[in-house]
Design a protein around this motif. Structure first.
Motif, PDB file in Angstrom:
ATOM      1  N   VAL A 121      81.599 -49.421  52.012  1.00 25.15           N
ATOM      2  CA  VAL A 121      82.033 -49.965  50.725  1.00 25.15           C
ATOM      3  C   VAL A 121      81.052 -49.575  49.627  1.00 25.15           C
ATOM      4  O   VAL A 121      81.452 -49.226  48.511  1.00 25.15           O
ATOM      5  N   ILE A 122      79.770 -49.602  49.941  1.00 26.03           N
ATOM      6  CA  ILE A 122      78.751 -49.232  48.955  1.00 26.03           C
ATOM      7  C   ILE A 122      78.894 -47.763  48.566  1.00 26.03           C
ATOM      8  O   ILE A 122      78.882 -47.410  47.376  1.00 26.03           O
ATOM      9  N   ILE A 123      79.071 -46.883  49.557  1.00 25.83           N
ATOM     10  CA  ILE A 123      79.236 -45.458  49.281  1.00 25.83           C
ATOM     11  C   ILE A 123      80.533 -45.221  48.510  1.00 25.83           C
ATOM     12  O   ILE A 123      80.585 -44.383  47.595  1.00 25.83           O
ATOM     13  N   TYR A 124      81.571 -45.968  48.868  1.00 26.01           N
ATOM     14  CA  TYR A 124      82.850 -45.865  48.152  1.00 26.01           C
ATOM     15  C   TYR A 124      82.662 -46.185  46.667  1.00 26.01           C
ATOM     16  O   TYR A 124      83.141 -45.458  45.791  1.00 26.01           O
ATOM     17  N   GLY A 125      81.945 -47.270  46.373  1.00 27.84           N
ATOM     18  CA  GLY A 125      81.709 -47.669  44.990  1.00 27.84           C
ATOM     19  C   GLY A 125      80.914 -46.623  44.222  1.00 27.84           C
ATOM     20  O   GLY A 125      81.256 -46.274  43.083  1.00 27.84           O
ATOM     21  N   LEU A 126      79.867 -46.096  44.841  1.00 26.76           N
ATOM     22  CA  LEU A 126      79.061 -45.063  44.182  1.00 26.76           C
ATOM     23  C   LEU A 126      79.871 -43.790  43.969  1.00 26.76           C
ATOM     24  O   LEU A 126      79.725 -43.112  42.944  1.00 26.76           O
ATOM     25  N   THR A 127      80.734 -43.463  44.935  1.00 25.30           N
ATOM     26  CA  THR A 127      81.577 -42.268  44.795  1.00 25.30           C
ATOM     27  C   THR A 127      82.551 -42.421  43.637  1.00 25.30           C
ATOM     28  O   THR A 127      82.771 -41.478  42.873  1.00 25.30           O
ATOM     29  N   LEU A 128      83.136 -43.596  43.490  1.00 31.60           N
ATOM     30  CA  LEU A 128      84.079 -43.831  42.393  1.00 31.60           C
ATOM     31  C   LEU A 128      83.441 -43.516  41.045  1.00 31.60           C
ATOM     32  O   LEU A 128      84.025 -42.809  40.214  1.00 31.60           O
TER      33      LEU A 128
END
Length: 201
Positions: A121-128
């Motif tokens: 979820v953290i990587i997803y947020g940073l990717t967004l």
């Protein structure tokens, strides 16, 4: 906002949000065992934690790009690699709700906590924010609005999995159907990864 490619952002958000993952599968499993009403507090907790995490990712990305502007291209490649990893995971997804007999009834705070303990979820947020929304991260209002928007999509996904978990679990055990769906979703994610990497314009 004119520089944001919604043609790749929207499919990325929808595919990664609605395909199987710990949040979706745990909500479906809990709903099967305890009913959707008792699952709602857990869903609210997940959405709240997800929103808070997206805010942090947005503000962190802004700080990072302000301090090191040259890192944007690196983050785009990191985001592309992450999306390729998601494509692989999506292709192999079984949509299985095994272990549901051992499911515990989790509540609001458990839902929040799990978001901050989930590196995906953290990587997803940073990717967004680093790969898709770079043009707007300097504006706190846009970060808040987009975080709310993504959290709303997540809420719809969790509600869908909780409401139709049993149906999803039953029909997507059909191997041919699962392969077709997973292949289409994976190819869309691969296209998204190639697009944000800058290989194609």
């Amino acid at each position: 906002m004119n520089l944001i490619d919604f043609g790749v952002l929207i499919p990325f958000v929808l595919i990664t949000t609605f395909t199987p993952g710990p949040n979706n599968l745990s909500c479906a499993s809990m709903s099967i065992n305890f009913g959707i009403k008792k699952t709602m507090n857990y869903i609210y907790g997940i959405v709240t934690g997800f929103f808070l995490l997206l805010l942090l990712c947005g503000f962190f990305s802004n700080l990072l790009f302000t301090t090191l502007p040259s890192i944007e291209s690196i983050m785009r490649w990191v985001g592309a690699i992450y999306i390729l990893y998601l494509a692989y995971g999506t292709f192999r997804a079984s949509f299985s709700l095994q272990e549901k007999s051992n499911q515990y009834l989790w509540g609001f705070y458990k839902g929040i906590l799990l978001q901050f303990l989930n590196p995906k979820v953290i990587i997803y947020g940073l990717t967004l924010y680093s790969a898709f929304l770079t043009p707007l991260i300097g504006n706190p209002l846009y970060i808040i609005l987009f975080s709310l928007g993504f959290s709303s999509v997540t809420f719809c996904s969790l509600l869908t999995w909780a409401a139709f978990g049993a149906i999803i679990n039953q029909y997507l055990h059909n191997i041919k159907l699962r392969i077709i769906i997973n292949s289409i979703l994976s190819l869309l994610l691969v296209y998204t990864a190639v697009k944000i990497s800058g290989i194609i314009s």
